[in-house]
Design a protein around this motif. Sequence first.
Motif, PDB file in Angstrom:
ATOM      1  N   GLN A  12      32.425  -7.847 -28.786  1.00 11.09           N
ATOM      2  CA  GLN A  12      33.671  -8.136 -28.072  1.00 11.09           C
ATOM      3  C   GLN A  12      33.405  -8.971 -26.825  1.00 11.09           C
ATOM      4  O   GLN A  12      34.113  -9.959 -26.567  1.00 11.09           O
ATOM      5  CB  GLN A  12      34.367  -6.833 -27.685  1.00 11.09           C
ATOM      6  N   ASP A  13      32.382  -8.595 -26.053  1.00 13.08           N
ATOM      7  CA  ASP A  13      32.071  -9.329 -24.827  1.00 13.08           C
ATOM      8  C   ASP A  13      31.653 -10.761 -25.130  1.00 13.08           C
ATOM      9  O   ASP A  13      32.042 -11.696 -24.421  1.00 13.08           O
ATOM     10  CB  ASP A  13      30.975  -8.618 -24.041  1.00 13.08           C
ATOM     11  N   VAL A  16      34.737 -12.697 -25.749  1.00 11.71           N
ATOM     12  CA  VAL A  16      35.485 -12.967 -24.519  1.00 11.71           C
ATOM     13  C   VAL A  16      34.846 -14.099 -23.730  1.00 11.71           C
ATOM     14  O   VAL A  16      35.529 -14.999 -23.230  1.00 11.71           O
ATOM     15  CB  VAL A  16      35.586 -11.689 -23.651  1.00 11.71           C
ATOM     16  N   ASP A  20      36.368 -17.607 -22.768  1.00 15.29           N
ATOM     17  CA  ASP A  20      36.436 -18.003 -21.360  1.00 15.29           C
ATOM     18  C   ASP A  20      35.853 -19.390 -21.140  1.00 15.29           C
ATOM     19  O   ASP A  20      36.423 -20.210 -20.414  1.00 15.29           O
ATOM     20  CB  ASP A  20      35.686 -16.976 -20.515  1.00 15.29           C
ATOM     21  N   SER A 102      41.253 -14.639 -20.432  1.00 18.31           N
ATOM     22  CA  SER A 102      39.955 -14.027 -20.736  1.00 18.31           C
ATOM     23  C   SER A 102      39.549 -13.052 -19.641  1.00 18.31           C
ATOM     24  O   SER A 102      39.042 -11.949 -19.920  1.00 18.31           O
ATOM     25  CB  SER A 102      38.887 -15.114 -20.884  1.00 18.31           C
ATOM     26  N   PHE A 106      39.147  -9.015 -20.029  1.00 12.75           N
ATOM     27  CA  PHE A 106      37.834  -8.420 -19.825  1.00 12.75           C
ATOM     28  C   PHE A 106      37.870  -7.256 -18.836  1.00 12.75           C
ATOM     29  O   PHE A 106      37.304  -6.189 -19.101  1.00 12.75           O
ATOM     30  CB  PHE A 106      36.851  -9.489 -19.325  1.00 12.75           C
ATOM     31  N   ASN A 109      39.637  -4.082 -20.062  1.00 13.21           N
ATOM     32  CA  ASN A 109      38.804  -3.513 -21.116  1.00 13.21           C
ATOM     33  C   ASN A 109      37.619  -2.770 -20.535  1.00 13.21           C
ATOM     34  O   ASN A 109      37.262  -1.687 -21.011  1.00 13.21           O
ATOM     35  CB  ASN A 109      38.316  -4.619 -22.062  1.00 13.21           C
TER      36      ASN A 109
END
Length: 292
Positions: A12-13, A16, A20, A102, A106, A109
């Motif tokens: 997921q990161d 992101v 971004d 983004s 983030f 989350n």
Amino acid sequence: MFLVTPIARAIQDAGVFSWDLGLTLINFVTPSRKVDHVTPAGHPGEGGKWPEYIAPKEGDSRGSCPGLNALANHGILPRDGKNISFPELYSTVRATYNFAPSFCFFVPNFAARMLNKSYKKDKIDLADLDFHNGIEHDASLTRKDIHFIKDQGKPHLPFVRELLNSASGKDKEGNVLLTPADLSRYSSKRRAESRANNPEFSLDLFHKIVGSTNASIFLTIFGGRASDLESILIEERLPEGWESRIREPFGLTIASFQPTILKVAFGIDERKYAAEASSTAAAENEEPNAAV
């Protein structure tokens, strides 16, 4: 309790940060939003006309983030600061402050993970975000350490005043501005004071970065302008006529934010204030014994 596996978090990161970077590149080639048209049409604050400000009353939930508290004080988030969904944080912060989508995805989350909540299903109160050494940390520029005061919902005005009085810059119109060097100096002082006075002081590398990131918001979203920051940091109120100083069409991205954060972070050197902070702490600790 909602658990996300480390692999799922990493995937997921990565998504992101890729998103971004793409937004950062698009911002470079897309015209900026016009002055007085940064806040989207139809959103509270369009044209600088913010909903009525009402100070929080007893029982309302507030945390250590002035920007989120201001959204509740204006009724953009629920005025009581309670039962807020993570997607609601995403949309209101995005529209009000012009952080990139983004960035706005983030951070909530990260908060959801920190609190073992589901980003999509769960709700929180603003005070829930002050889980110590989650996002909240020691040596804040606007709050006393949680060791001294558990309720982080109100600013410590002497800290705020000292911060604003340290502003040394000016723009072309003569507005007084905080500079990266100002924030580095005051961060150095606060860290030295906190280290000397707080017996439970902790500030690891991650939270040093968080502290520099929070400080850098003053320079980006608020342009460092002391008069605007006085309103947002003391009353937690958005000034009439204000709009985000970020005019990029897709907002302040994580990537474009880094140079400002690093400039503040690399300028911090608490050693310059350590001796003074230690002597002040020692004098305060001796006072009760002297009285006896």
